[in-house]
Design a protein around this motif. Structure first.
Motif, PDB file in Angstrom:
ATOM      1  N   TRP A  33      -1.457  58.400 -43.388  1.00  0.00           N
ATOM      2  CA  TRP A  33      -0.359  59.497 -43.142  1.00  0.00           C
ATOM      3  C   TRP A  33      -0.307  59.872 -41.550  1.00  0.00           C
ATOM      4  O   TRP A  33       0.746  60.123 -41.225  1.00  0.00           O
ATOM      5  N   LEU A  34      -1.184  59.699 -40.874  1.00  0.00           N
ATOM      6  CA  LEU A  34      -1.259  59.974 -39.466  1.00  0.00           C
ATOM      7  C   LEU A  34      -0.278  58.993 -38.700  1.00  0.00           C
ATOM      8  O   LEU A  34       0.575  59.470 -37.757  1.00  0.00           O
ATOM      9  N   GLY A  35      -0.408  57.697 -39.004  1.00  0.00           N
ATOM     10  CA  GLY A  35       0.316  56.712 -38.536  1.00  0.00           C
ATOM     11  C   GLY A  35       1.878  56.799 -38.815  1.00  0.00           C
ATOM     12  O   GLY A  35       2.769  56.483 -37.957  1.00  0.00           O
ATOM     13  N   ARG A  36       1.909  57.057 -40.151  1.00  0.00           N
ATOM     14  CA  ARG A  36       3.581  57.306 -40.626  1.00  0.00           C
ATOM     15  C   ARG A  36       3.930  58.644 -40.104  1.00  0.00           C
ATOM     16  O   ARG A  36       5.267  58.392 -39.603  1.00  0.00           O
ATOM     17  N   PHE A  37       3.257  59.587 -39.790  1.00  0.00           N
ATOM     18  CA  PHE A  37       3.946  60.623 -39.140  1.00  0.00           C
ATOM     19  C   PHE A  37       4.217  60.388 -37.817  1.00  0.00           C
ATOM     20  O   PHE A  37       5.284  60.773 -37.121  1.00  0.00           O
ATOM     21  N   THR A  38       3.143  59.884 -36.982  1.00  0.00           N
ATOM     22  CA  THR A  38       3.758  59.394 -35.675  1.00  0.00           C
ATOM     23  C   THR A  38       4.808  58.593 -35.333  1.00  0.00           C
ATOM     24  O   THR A  38       5.635  58.874 -34.543  1.00  0.00           O
ATOM     25  N   PHE A  39       5.009  57.667 -36.283  1.00  0.00           N
ATOM     26  CA  PHE A  39       6.093  56.657 -36.248  1.00  0.00           C
ATOM     27  C   PHE A  39       7.390  57.450 -36.290  1.00  0.00           C
ATOM     28  O   PHE A  39       8.234  57.351 -35.826  1.00  0.00           O
ATOM     29  N   PHE A  40       7.425  58.265 -37.435  1.00  0.00           N
ATOM     30  CA  PHE A  40       8.725  59.143 -37.738  1.00  0.00           C
ATOM     31  C   PHE A  40       8.948  59.994 -36.544  1.00  0.00           C
ATOM     32  O   PHE A  40       9.999  60.503 -36.696  1.00  0.00           O
ATOM     33  N   ILE A  41       8.004  60.767 -36.123  1.00  0.00           N
ATOM     34  CA  ILE A  41       8.194  61.502 -35.002  1.00  0.00           C
ATOM     35  C   ILE A  41       9.378  60.540 -33.741  1.00  0.00           C
ATOM     36  O   ILE A  41      10.322  61.020 -33.316  1.00  0.00           O
ATOM     37  N   GLY A  42       8.851  59.483 -33.601  1.00  0.00           N
ATOM     38  CA  GLY A  42       9.598  58.625 -32.928  1.00  0.00           C
ATOM     39  C   GLY A  42      11.108  58.347 -33.364  1.00  0.00           C
ATOM     40  O   GLY A  42      11.976  58.192 -32.545  1.00  0.00           O
ATOM     41  N   LEU A  43      11.177  58.014 -34.567  1.00  0.00           N
ATOM     42  CA  LEU A  43      12.298  57.733 -35.299  1.00  0.00           C
ATOM     43  C   LEU A  43      13.048  58.777 -35.115  1.00  0.00           C
ATOM     44  O   LEU A  43      14.474  58.524 -34.771  1.00  0.00           O
ATOM     45  N   TYR A  44      12.586  60.007 -35.601  1.00  0.00           N
ATOM     46  CA  TYR A  44      13.671  60.981 -35.578  1.00  0.00           C
ATOM     47  C   TYR A  44      14.309  61.503 -34.088  1.00  0.00           C
ATOM     48  O   TYR A  44      15.143  62.371 -33.917  1.00  0.00           O
ATOM     49  N   PHE A  45      13.480  61.291 -32.955  1.00  0.00           N
ATOM     50  CA  PHE A  45      13.867  61.475 -31.447  1.00  0.00           C
ATOM     51  C   PHE A  45      15.173  60.553 -31.558  1.00  0.00           C
ATOM     52  O   PHE A  45      16.048  61.063 -30.800  1.00  0.00           O
ATOM     53  N   ASN A  46      15.078  59.634 -31.916  1.00  0.00           N
ATOM     54  CA  ASN A  46      15.965  58.589 -31.694  1.00  0.00           C
ATOM     55  C   ASN A  46      17.332  58.499 -32.616  1.00  0.00           C
ATOM     56  O   ASN A  46      18.193  57.500 -32.639  1.00  0.00           O
ATOM     57  N   THR A  47      17.360  59.146 -33.916  1.00  0.00           N
ATOM     58  CA  THR A  47      18.268  59.295 -34.829  1.00  0.00           C
ATOM     59  C   THR A  47      19.185  60.711 -34.706  1.00  0.00           C
ATOM     60  O   THR A  47      20.103  60.841 -35.359  1.00  0.00           O
ATOM     61  N   SER A  48      18.169  61.746 -34.593  1.00  0.00           N
ATOM     62  CA  SER A  48      18.716  63.191 -34.938  1.00  0.00           C
ATOM     63  C   SER A  48      20.108  63.309 -34.133  1.00  0.00           C
ATOM     64  O   SER A  48      20.826  64.097 -34.807  1.00  0.00           O
ATOM     65  N   PHE A  49      20.110  63.005 -33.043  1.00  0.00           N
ATOM     66  CA  PHE A  49      21.216  63.288 -31.912  1.00  0.00           C
ATOM     67  C   PHE A  49      22.113  61.898 -31.816  1.00  0.00           C
ATOM     68  O   PHE A  49      22.725  61.762 -30.881  1.00  0.00           O
ATOM     69  N   ALA A  50      21.866  60.939 -32.603  1.00  0.00           N
ATOM     70  CA  ALA A  50      22.513  59.667 -32.491  1.00  0.00           C
ATOM     71  C   ALA A  50      24.313  59.860 -32.134  1.00  0.00           C
ATOM     72  O   ALA A  50      24.600  59.146 -31.426  1.00  0.00           O
ATOM     73  N   THR A  51      24.823  60.645 -33.070  1.00  0.00           N
ATOM     74  CA  THR A  51      26.345  60.990 -32.925  1.00  0.00           C
ATOM     75  C   THR A  51      26.501  61.579 -31.354  1.00  0.00           C
ATOM     76  O   THR A  51      27.420  60.792 -30.792  1.00  0.00           O
ATOM     77  N   PHE A  52      25.914  62.461 -31.152  1.00  0.00           N
ATOM     78  CA  PHE A  52      26.145  63.071 -29.689  1.00  0.00           C
ATOM     79  C   PHE A  52      25.731  61.849 -28.629  1.00  0.00           C
ATOM     80  O   PHE A  52      26.372  61.707 -27.511  1.00  0.00           O
ATOM     81  N   PHE A  53      24.678  61.079 -28.708  1.00  0.00           N
ATOM     82  CA  PHE A  53      24.408  60.198 -27.855  1.00  0.00           C
ATOM     83  C   PHE A  53      25.414  58.865 -27.723  1.00  0.00           C
ATOM     84  O   PHE A  53      25.673  58.618 -26.682  1.00  0.00           O
ATOM     85  N   TYR A  54      25.750  58.536 -28.992  1.00  0.00           N
ATOM     86  CA  TYR A  54      26.981  57.376 -28.745  1.00  0.00           C
ATOM     87  C   TYR A  54      28.047  58.005 -28.102  1.00  0.00           C
ATOM     88  O   TYR A  54      28.947  57.347 -27.325  1.00  0.00           O
ATOM     89  N   ALA A  55      28.425  59.234 -28.388  1.00  0.00           N
ATOM     90  CA  ALA A  55      29.564  59.917 -27.863  1.00  0.00           C
ATOM     91  C   ALA A  55      29.539  59.889 -26.101  1.00  0.00           C
ATOM     92  O   ALA A  55      30.282  59.727 -25.629  1.00  0.00           O
ATOM     93  N   GLN A  56      28.335  60.364 -25.952  1.00  0.00           N
ATOM     94  CA  GLN A  56      27.887  60.203 -24.397  1.00  0.00           C
ATOM     95  C   GLN A  56      28.019  58.811 -23.945  1.00  0.00           C
ATOM     96  O   GLN A  56      28.762  58.787 -22.854  1.00  0.00           O
ATOM     97  N   ARG A  57      27.468  57.871 -24.477  1.00  0.00           N
ATOM     98  CA  ARG A  57      27.464  56.459 -23.728  1.00  0.00           C
ATOM     99  C   ARG A  57      28.631  55.822 -23.672  1.00  0.00           C
ATOM    100  O   ARG A  57      28.975  55.052 -22.934  1.00  0.00           O
ATOM    101  N   LEU A  58      29.535  56.239 -24.719  1.00  0.00           N
ATOM    102  CA  LEU A  58      30.641  55.661 -25.025  1.00  0.00           C
ATOM    103  C   LEU A  58      32.041  56.284 -24.149  1.00  0.00           C
ATOM    104  O   LEU A  58      33.102  55.883 -24.375  1.00  0.00           O
TER     105      LEU A  58
END
Length: 456
Positions: free
Chosen positions: A270-295
């Motif tokens: 549970w703890l390992g899964r929790f930690t992994f998904f913290i990283g995942l959601y850091f890198n996906t929650s704002f993906a639309t804005f991220f791609y708009a900025q970089r492109l």
């Protein structure tokens, strides 16, 4: 990038739970409902049919599209229409919706475990989830203000997330050990492919109707889930014995926690899964804005680029989900593939963080899709193998869902703080956000590798 809501998705916690040993669960006959007791502690042994797998994957595909397309694209577009330039609203909307789901998931899990009906324990919640999901998406599409939009997303997420949860409960109920890696891989694959195709669908109507942008994925989700409701398997539960303990405030409250000393493998995973998904959601929650900025594109025009990136990542997702699941079944090893997934995700995060061109963004996204699919498929198989009590699979899968849903609530609330660090002239610091996400993902995989002892 799709997120497996498979991936997803989930139940609650426990203090001390007595495992009920019973005969294998069978479906009812023409003479009446099943007279079996609760599922055996070791889980089912009979392989599930191809029909069950196909209809379940179809339901997972549709519900993932209905859930993840708004999360990864449509909500950002709608927020940009209502309050241009206020990207933080996306974090508030997703965070609040996840918080509501987290608070209600154990209650729904307990209710589902104790449901006795001709169509089983899980299908009634699929039907209810469809209704909530469609109503919520409609509210978002016509929302005149941010508060109404947030209310709509809370309703929609509650519905579609519970459909996904019911699918995961059924896997815990019916899928034997020898098929868990394969079916977890297929679950992850469909959850990854669905939003990619879904974004392509809504991009085709984005200039026609905001209502269609939200309702088209919802209708597709409803139809595919109904196919499983009518053709899939969820045994008649009217003859199943109810747990001996009665529902009480104490039981409901205790369902939000579990004893990691009694179930150490479950706790560490549970703890390992929790930690992994913290990283995942850091890198996906704002993906639309991220791609708009970089492109250098407006948010309203980013769907095409997101679709192309996503489609190129489908092959990687196939390799990660199916390859990881099948090979781990063959070798009888799970933890190694979890670590490989976490390592690859960190590599992809670094590439994305430093990307300012479309080809580099594609490379990073492909690697992250491969990593997410491999991690999700294999860790889901681990979860199904270490459930503390299969008679309460719904409740325990809800606890597992906390390891994904809590990060999806926390990360979008923390991300605006991170991207504001070192921001200049309104240019958000997505480089730091993606690097932090990669570190968390790697740490999560390392925890599972080193601390979970009962699984190879």
């Amino acid at each position: 990038m799709g997120i497996n809501d498979e991936l997803t998705p989930e139940e609650s916690s426990r203090i001390t739970i007595a495992a009920a040993t019973a005969r294998p669960m069978t479906s009812g006959t023409a003479a009446g409902p099943s007279t079996t007791n609760l599922p055996t502690p070791d889980g089912p042994s009979r392989p599930v049919s191809a029909r069950f797998i196909v209809t379940m994957m179809l339901a997972n595909f549709g519900s993932s599209m209905a859930f993840i397309v708004p999360l990864s694209y449509s909500l950002a577009l709608r927020i940009q229409e209502l309050v241009p330039g206020h990207e933080e609203v996306l974090g508030y909307a997703t965070g609040l919706a996840q918080a509501v789901f987290i608070l209600t998931a154990p209650l729904v899990g307990i209710w589902s475990d104790r449901t006795r009906s001709r169509i089983g324990r899980r299908r009634p919640f699929m039907l209810g989830g469809i209704v909530f999901g469609l109503v919520g998406l409609l509210v978002i599409s016509v929302a005149p203000s941010v508060p109404v939009l947030i209310i709509g997303w809370i309703i929609a997420m509650f519905g579609w997330a519970n459909v996904g949860a019911a699918i995961m409960f059924l896997q815990a109920d019916l899928v034997p050990e020898q098929q868990r890696g394969k079916i977890s891989g297929l679950t992850g694959l469909t959850a990854q492919v669905a939003p990619i195709l879904g974004i392509g669908v809504v991009y085709a109507v984005v200039d026609i109707s905001t209502v269609l942008v939200f309702l088209l994925p919802g209708v597709i989700g409803a139809v595919t889930v109904l196919v499983f409701v009518f053709l899939g398997k969820d045994p008649d539960s009217r003859g199943m014995a109810l747990p001996n303990d009665r529902i009480s405030f104490k039981k409901v409250f205790s369902s939000y926690a579990f004893n990691p000393r009694k179930y150490p493998d479950f706790g560490w995973n549970w703890l390992g899964r929790f930690t992994f998904f913290i990283g995942l959601y850091f890198n996906t929650s704002f993906a639309t804005f991220f791609y708009a900025q970089r492109l250098g594109l407006p948010v309203s025009e980013i769907a095409g680029a997101v679709t192309v990136i996503g489609l190129l990542g489908v092959v990687a997702a196939v390799v990660g989900a199916l390859g990881g699941g099948w090979v781990s079944d063959k070798l009888g090893r799970r933890k190694l593939f979890v670590l490989i997934g976490a390592l690859l995700f960190a590599v992809g995060a670094v590439i994305e963080a430093t990307a300012f061109s479309f080809p580099q963004l594609v490379i990073g996204a492909v690697i992250m899709n491969l990593a997410l699919a491999a991690f999700g498929a294999v860790d889901q198989a681990i979860v199904l193998a270490i459930l503390p009590d299969r008679s309460e699979a719904g409740r325990y899968m809800s606890v597992v869902s906390f390891a994904q849903k809590l990060p999806s609530a926390i990360a979008p609330l923390l991300a605006p703080v991170i991207i504001a660090i070192g921001a200049v002239d309104g240019v958000k610091n997505y480089t730091l956000l993606y690097l932090v996400g990669g570190v968390f993902a790697l740490l999560g995989g390392s925890i599972i590798l080193t601390k979970v002892k009962g699984i190879r």
